[in-house]
Write a protein that holds these residues in place. Structure first.
Motif, short mmCIF file in Angstrom:
data_model
loop_
_atom_site.label_atom_id
_atom_site.label_comp_id
_atom_site.label_asym_id
_atom_site.label_seq_id
_atom_site.Cartn_x
_atom_site.Cartn_y
_atom_site.Cartn_z
N THR A 38 5.65 -33.99 52.19
CA THR A 38 4.95 -32.71 52.01
C THR A 38 3.62 -32.96 51.28
O THR A 38 3.48 -33.91 50.52
CB THR A 38 5.79 -31.78 51.12
OG1 THR A 38 6.00 -32.51 49.89
CG2 THR A 38 7.12 -31.48 51.77
N SER A 39 2.68 -32.05 51.50
CA SER A 39 1.36 -32.34 50.94
C SER A 39 1.38 -32.20 49.43
O SER A 39 0.65 -32.88 48.72
CB SER A 39 0.32 -31.40 51.56
OG SER A 39 0.09 -30.34 50.70
N LEU A 61 3.80 -33.17 47.51
CA LEU A 61 4.33 -34.45 46.99
C LEU A 61 3.21 -35.50 47.06
O LEU A 61 3.01 -36.30 46.15
CB LEU A 61 5.53 -34.90 47.84
CG LEU A 61 6.18 -36.22 47.40
CD1 LEU A 61 6.59 -36.17 45.93
CD2 LEU A 61 7.41 -36.53 48.26
N LYS A 68 0.06 -34.94 46.71
CA LYS A 68 -0.89 -34.68 45.62
C LYS A 68 -0.29 -35.14 44.29
O LYS A 68 -0.99 -35.73 43.45
CB LYS A 68 -1.26 -33.19 45.57
CG LYS A 68 -1.96 -32.69 46.86
CD LYS A 68 -3.36 -32.16 46.60
CE LYS A 68 -4.27 -32.11 47.82
NZ LYS A 68 -3.82 -31.32 48.98
N LYS A 69 1.02 -34.95 44.15
CA LYS A 69 1.67 -35.41 42.90
C LYS A 69 1.53 -36.92 42.80
O LYS A 69 1.22 -37.48 41.75
CB LYS A 69 3.16 -35.05 42.95
CG LYS A 69 3.54 -33.76 42.23
CD LYS A 69 5.05 -33.67 42.09
CE LYS A 69 5.56 -32.32 42.66
NZ LYS A 69 7.00 -32.31 42.88
N MET A 70 1.76 -37.59 43.94
CA MET A 70 1.68 -39.07 43.93
C MET A 70 0.26 -39.51 43.62
O MET A 70 0.03 -40.46 42.86
CB MET A 70 2.09 -39.59 45.30
CG MET A 70 3.31 -40.43 45.26
SD MET A 70 3.53 -41.19 46.85
CE MET A 70 5.25 -40.88 47.04
N ARG A 111 -0.38 -39.19 40.08
CA ARG A 111 0.37 -40.24 39.35
C ARG A 111 -0.40 -41.56 39.41
O ARG A 111 -0.59 -42.23 38.39
CB ARG A 111 1.75 -40.39 40.03
CG ARG A 111 2.63 -41.47 39.46
CD ARG A 111 3.31 -41.04 38.17
NE ARG A 111 3.80 -42.21 37.42
CZ ARG A 111 3.68 -42.32 36.10
NH1 ARG A 111 3.06 -41.39 35.41
NH2 ARG A 111 4.16 -43.38 35.49
N ARG A 162 -3.58 -42.05 40.08
CA ARG A 162 -4.86 -41.93 39.37
C ARG A 162 -4.64 -41.99 37.85
O ARG A 162 -5.46 -42.52 37.12
CB ARG A 162 -5.50 -40.58 39.74
CG ARG A 162 -7.03 -40.54 39.66
CD ARG A 162 -7.50 -39.10 39.63
NE ARG A 162 -7.35 -38.43 40.94
CZ ARG A 162 -8.33 -38.35 41.84
NH1 ARG A 162 -9.49 -38.93 41.60
NH2 ARG A 162 -8.15 -37.72 42.99
#
Lengths: 333, 355, 78
Positions: free
Chosen positions: B2-3, B5, B7-9, B12, B14
């Motif tokens: 999912t998008s 997830l 963005k969370k990655m 993380r 970064r």
């Protein structure tokens, strides 16, 4: 500079631009040769747009069009993106000895029907026959004249201006490449070949001062056009990957052949640079027309990487969209 | 994936703050390109760097392979069928693109099977296919030869130039020239050979490895995991592409590859000879071996002066450190292979990263 | 090194099959994975199927990573 002509010299990329500057314009006079979709000329007080193009596509017939519709629409669009009203076009044929008349008639029929719908008349032409083997069945050269009522659609671009595309990206280039690599389509992908003069007229009549620049992203695709727009300026062109309208089948072919849709040819699209506050308005006008039903705002002019185009990817990273040297080839790695 | 997830990655990755510089080598050229193309590389924090390995089969193809192919093209005049990747690679004296401009019959194919069908449909013309690629591509090329023999298509031949990747990584590590803290391992090579052939890296050289896919989440997952493994000193080999890669790989594909090819010492452009790192055709398939069918003596191989592709492919320098990079060597007029192939370190660097 | 794409098999014909991805169909060779069946999700490279694609494995991994990142965000470092 290479000693011999290579395929890249005709591909809309860096090799071609370099040749135009250092070999052609140097000899014809940089001032006289106008580097734009059409040249703008004054004729007794009136202002006209004048363009020329050559069509050498193989196969001659492809899903969604043929060399004839391409020739008429390509010429009409090169005039329309200057803000001109296309009026007259020429048709010079280079025919290979042994070409079946039936093929020629079919191409000329589609040229005539396309010209009628675009509202232009084919007023002059020429025919040459070359020995068999010296041409790939048939080439067409056209030139076109359009009348500029008010002012050419070329205004100073500034940071904050929005980048608008009139529909899905990469349809023509990937439809032809799929044909050449014998990929077929269950749902059907076809060239987007279309004349855009009526659609463009509707947009610039509604927003005469907001549409600052237009260009049809044919060879070299959207990425190459954006590079041309910001080249040598303190501006950069940012595209947002998530807002790019790309058909599923085009993504499918790009994935299989390892090609980037942003560099694939479009034959029925226009890239517009529009003032920020009127961008939504322009898009809604475009969406009312059949050619513009998938129009979208896909990015913005800024100053992040002066002279370059770049992509804000889906995950928030960025990458440069360089001007490629030549057309992309299918690859395995 | 999912998008959000995604963005969370991305956040993380970064947000990682390794205390010391961590240098990860990605072996595969497709990884090199995808790290740029997806924008994942742009997310790297300070102290995290990616070094390009010898993972672009076009870049590591030695000059004498192309010199031989061109010499055959001139003297025996077969149709040369090749992947698009090889067209612009400079050989010692020319390139397929330049020879094509001079009238040599060079055709681009998407699959080796297309080259075989070309031979079947033009019985009068010899068709020679340039067989390059690593363990991902070699089984397909082997299967094509097996089919040629079965269908008795006599005017088809293969110029074998395939390479094997574990021996190359072994050679790089043995040379100890470059500081590498961990490896992103090639997902599709591993789909064929499995994970086992890579375990020597963690076991003998004490470096963690991740077999990784090619989408943005795969790349982010791989880097986040490797930084974690390196900082906690855990030398493990993880398969993070298990949706495709089985531990034992594709046994049938390896069997077909070994039926047609046998390993040989091979010359890697810019690196030198690496033992048992190449593939040549077995005697049972001699009829389809272009080396034997088209005897030629290619001109002596030579490298462009000043070209440092070799050091680049060994991860010793990054593109801007090469004196030719962006000056004498550009995508328009490539001098070394690393600038030619879209997956070559210089081409990727020049295209996606030149700010 | 190896551009390969996920596709779905729509038809099998001897050593060849027809595979589809996003509406695009192409002939592929199945000699490297002879036991594939119609409807299988596969990975295709240079016109050959080189392996199957296990979609629920992919979904599994998404879940694992979702928890991992949640855990990291709430500061419960290992």
């Amino acid at each position: 500079m290479a000693k011999k002509i290579l395929p890249g010299h005709g591909s809309g990329g860096r090799l071609m631009n370099e040749m135009i500057d250092t070999v052609i314009r140097k000899r014809f006079g940089g001032g006289s040769v106008q580097l734009d979709d059409s040249a703008i000329l004054d004729v007794g007080g009136a202002s006209i747009a004048f363009t020329t193009d050559t069509f050498t596509i193989t196969p001659l017939f492809f899903p969604g069009g043929d060399i004839g519709t391409l020739a008429v629409n390509g010429t009409v669009n090169d005039l329309a993106v200057m803000g001109a009203t296309p009026r007259w076009i020429s048709c010079a044929l280079v025919l290979e000895e042994g070409l079946e008349f039936e093929v020629l008639e079919r191409v000329l029929d589609s040229m005539k029907s396309e010209a009628d719908r675009a509202g232009v008349t084919i007023v002059t032409g020429d025919t040459k026959v070359v020995p068999s083997g010296k041409a790939d069945r048939m080439f067409i050269n056209t030139s076109g004249i359009g009348v500029i009522e008010k002012q050419a659609a070329r205004r100073e671009i500034a940071p904050g201006d929005r980048i608008v595309i009139s529909g899905t990206i990469g349809d023509h280039g990937m439809a032809v490449m799929a044909l050449r690599n014998n990929l077929s389509f269950s749902k059907g992908l076809q060239s987007d070949c279309a004349h855009l003069n009526h659609m463009i007229r509707a947009a610039i009549d509604a927003f005469p001062h907001s549409v600052k620049f237009m260009r049809d992203p044919t060879r070299g695709g959207v990425a190459s056009v954006l590079n041309e727009i910001v080249n040598g300026k303190a501006l950069s062109a940012r595209l947002d990957e998530e807002s790019l309208p790309v058909r599923d089948e085009v993504k499918g072919v790009c994935g299989i052949l390892g090609i980037d849709a942003l560099y694939a040819a479009n034959e029925g699209k226009v890239v517009m640079i529009v003032k920020a506050d009127d961008a939504e308005g322009v898009v809604s006008i475009l969406r009312k027309t059949p050619e513009g039903k998938n129009a979208a705002i896909i990015g913005e002019i800024d100053t992040e990487f002066p002279g370059k185009a770049y992509l804000e990817t889906a995950i928030g990273g960025r990458r440069i969209l360089p001007l490629l040297t030549e057309e992309q080839l299918p690859r395995i790695c | 994936m999912t998008s959000d997830l995604n963005k969370k990655m991305a956040a993380r990755l970064r947000g990682l703050r390794p205390e010391r510089m961590i240098r990860i080598m990605e072996v595969c050229g497709t990884h090199t390109t995808e790290f740029f193309r997806t924008g994942v590389r742009d997310l790297f924090p300070e102290n995290l760097d990616l070094i390009d390995g010898p993972g672009c089969p076009v870049c590591v193809t030695p000059n004498d392979f192309l010199d031989r192919a061109i010499e055959i093209g001139k003297t025996h005049r077969p149709v040369i069928a090749t992947f698009g990747d090889m067209i612009k690679v400079p050989s010692s004296y020319s390139s397929l693109a330049k020879e094509k401009a001079d009238g040599m019959e060079v055709r681009i194919v998407y699959s080796p099977i297309d080259a075989l069908e070309m031979a079947a449909s033009e019985p009068g013309r010899e068709v020679m296919f340039l067989s390059v690629g690593f363990e991902t591509t070699a089984p397909a090329e082997a299967a094509t030869v097996i089919e040629a023999k079965k269908r008795a298509i006599k005017n088809f031949s293969l110029l074998a130039g395939n390479k094997l990747t574990p021996p190359a990584v072994e050679a790089l590590l043995a040379a100890q020239e470059v500081k590498i803290d961990g490896f992103i391992l090639p997902g599709h090579v591993s789909a064929v050979i499995g994970v086992a052939p890579w375990r020597f890296i963690a076991e003998r050289h004490k470096k963690p490895c991740v077999v990784s896919g090619f989408d943005a989440p795969d790349l982010m997952m791989g880097m986040i995991t490797l930084v974690d493994l390196v900082t906690s000193g855990r030398n493990e080999t993880l398969n993070q592409y298990s949706r495709v890669v089985k531990d034992e790989g594709n046994i049938k594909a390896v069997e077909i590859m070994n039926r047609v090819f046998k390993t040989s010492d091979a010359q890697w452009r810019g690196i030198g000879v690496i033992p048992t790192s190449g593939l040549e055709m077995r005697d049972e398939y001699a009829d389809f071996d272009a080396v034997r069918r088209f005897p030629v003596t290619p001109p002596p191989p030579k490298e462009a002066p000043g070209c440092r592709c070799g050091e680049l492919l060994r991860g010793l320098i990054i593109p801007p450190a090469c004196p030719l990079y962006g000056k004498a060597c550009t995508p328009e007029e490539p001098v070394g292979p690393c600038m030619v192939s879209l997956e070559g370190p210089c081409a990727a660097y020049y295209r996606y990263w030149s700010k | 090194m190896c551009l390969a794409v996920p596709m779905t098999i729509t038809k099998i014909e001897g050593t060849r099959a027809v595979a589809e991805s996003r509406g695009v169909e192409t002939a592929v060779d199945i000699s490297l994975m002879p036991d594939v069946k119609k409807g299988d999700r596969v990975i295709v490279h240079a016109g050959f199927i080189i392996e199957r694609l296990d979609e629920n494995e992919a979904a599994e991994i998404d879940k694992v990573w979702d928890q991992y990142l949640e855990q990291m965000d709430t500061g419960e470092e290992r």
